[in-house]
Scaffold this motif. Sequence first.
Motif, PDB file in Angstrom:
ATOM      1  N   ASN A 182       0.856  -1.188   0.000  1.00 38.14           N
ATOM      2  CA  ASN A 182       0.000   0.000   0.000  1.00 38.14           C
ATOM      3  C   ASN A 182       0.890   1.236   0.000  1.00 38.14           C
ATOM      4  OD1 ASN A 182      -1.636   2.207   0.663  1.00 38.14           O
ATOM      5  ND2 ASN A 182      -3.001   0.970   1.929  1.00 38.14           N
ATOM      6  N   ALA A 183       0.872   1.988  -1.090  1.00 38.20           N
ATOM      7  CA  ALA A 183       1.772   3.136  -1.241  1.00 38.20           C
ATOM      8  C   ALA A 183       1.618   4.145  -0.108  1.00 38.20           C
ATOM      9  CB  ALA A 183       1.518   3.814  -2.582  1.00 38.20           C
ATOM     10  N   PHE A 184       0.406   4.311   0.386  1.00 40.46           N
ATOM     11  CA  PHE A 184       0.149   5.305   1.421  1.00 40.46           C
ATOM     12  C   PHE A 184       0.883   4.972   2.719  1.00 40.46           C
ATOM     13  CE2 PHE A 184      -2.228   7.639   4.638  1.00 40.46           C
ATOM     14  CZ  PHE A 184      -2.430   8.871   4.027  1.00 40.46           C
ATOM     15  N   ASN A 185       1.148   3.705   2.937  1.00 35.76           N
ATOM     16  CA  ASN A 185       1.782   3.269   4.191  1.00 35.76           C
ATOM     17  C   ASN A 185       3.310   3.279   4.126  1.00 35.76           C
ATOM     18  OD1 ASN A 185      -0.735   2.846   5.359  1.00 35.76           O
ATOM     19  ND2 ASN A 185      -0.813   0.702   4.703  1.00 35.76           N
ATOM     20  N   ILE A 186       3.873   3.640   2.984  1.00 34.77           N
ATOM     21  CA  ILE A 186       5.329   3.671   2.858  1.00 34.77           C
ATOM     22  C   ILE A 186       5.885   4.851   3.652  1.00 34.77           C
ATOM     23  CG2 ILE A 186       7.258   3.984   1.263  1.00 34.77           C
ATOM     24  CD1 ILE A 186       5.549   2.618  -0.882  1.00 34.77           C
ATOM     25  N   ASP A 187       6.839   4.570   4.502  1.00 38.26           N
ATOM     26  CA  ASP A 187       7.470   5.591   5.343  1.00 38.26           C
ATOM     27  C   ASP A 187       8.795   5.999   4.705  1.00 38.26           C
ATOM     28  OD1 ASP A 187       8.660   7.155   7.254  1.00 38.26           O
ATOM     29  OD2 ASP A 187       8.224   5.807   8.931  1.00 38.26           O
ATOM     30  N   LEU A 188       8.825   7.170   4.058  1.00 37.27           N
ATOM     31  CA  LEU A 188      10.025   7.603   3.361  1.00 37.27           C
ATOM     32  C   LEU A 188      11.211   7.802   4.300  1.00 37.27           C
ATOM     33  CD1 LEU A 188       9.220  10.121   0.483  1.00 37.27           C
ATOM     34  CD2 LEU A 188       9.776   7.713   0.379  1.00 37.27           C
ATOM     35  N   ALA A 189      10.937   8.196   5.538  1.00 38.82           N
ATOM     36  CA  ALA A 189      12.026   8.387   6.503  1.00 38.82           C
ATOM     37  C   ALA A 189      12.811   7.099   6.695  1.00 38.82           C
ATOM     38  CB  ALA A 189      11.459   8.864   7.840  1.00 38.82           C
ATOM     39  N   LYS A 190      12.141   5.966   6.570  1.00 43.02           N
ATOM     40  CA  LYS A 190      12.810   4.667   6.680  1.00 43.02           C
ATOM     41  C   LYS A 190      13.353   4.218   5.331  1.00 43.02           C
ATOM     42  CE  LYS A 190       9.922   3.124  10.557  1.00 43.02           C
ATOM     43  NZ  LYS A 190       8.929   2.119  11.019  1.00 43.02           N
ATOM     44  N   GLU A 191      12.602   4.498   4.268  1.00 44.84           N
ATOM     45  CA  GLU A 191      13.009   4.032   2.943  1.00 44.84           C
ATOM     46  C   GLU A 191      14.341   4.625   2.501  1.00 44.84           C
ATOM     47  OE1 GLU A 191      11.471   1.658   0.944  1.00 44.84           O
ATOM     48  OE2 GLU A 191      10.313   1.354   2.784  1.00 44.84           O
TER      49      GLU A 191
END
Length: 241
Positions: free
Chosen positions: A85-94
């Motif tokens: 689910n794209a909305f749940n992607i955490d960029l700070a971690k990615e």
Amino acid sequence: MNRDSNAYTFIFATIMVIVVASALAIAATSLQPMQAENVRQEKMQNILTTIGIDVERAEAAEQFNKYITEQIALRADGSIDKDVNAFNIDLAKEVKKPVEDQLFPLYKASVEGQNFYIIPLRGAGLWDAIWGYISLEDDVNTIKGAVFDHKGETPGLGAEITQSWFEERFKDEKILNDNGEFVGVNVMKGYSGGNNKDDNAIDAISGATITGDGVTDMIKDRLAYYIEYLKTQKVNVALNN
């Protein structure tokens, strides 16, 4: 027990610390769902703002479902991970992962028959993280809108990236040069291009050069992983027309 003794004072202080800590822990736990919902709504609100839909936070979910037509999780090679689910992607971690292991969320939107692509951003300012969203029109070149935020930039200087007058400078700017090559948008100190929207540059914030450079790098670094996919979308639009 003697109330004037050191033992009594120590025991009393220990009990008070335990009681207060327990109360704070219970309060924090009970507020977590509300805080998570506020973060979710604010995220939707920011995404919508980039495509010109200004709503109150409480109305964000309803309007998000109305205008956002697709949410995609891309891989660095341009493929789509349909299990995420794209909305749940955490960029700070990615962004801390190797590029080949990262996921790149993308939102497609439709407003009055016009399609947009919204890309989340994450980078570094002078003191700490900066982030935001940027939307592109159907030509996958023209910026529709941008929203920025930060964790610890200097008030009156780098923190001004959150101001609408700065964000509006990106509207109608291009991310491709005259040869169709991706170059992003340069936040340029001493910019003298006026209202030129085809030179891939905007005026920087006075006294915030490093934060401005961070915005420049953030846009270029993050959008670079979307370009190949977006070009396929542009071809599809041309074929359908």
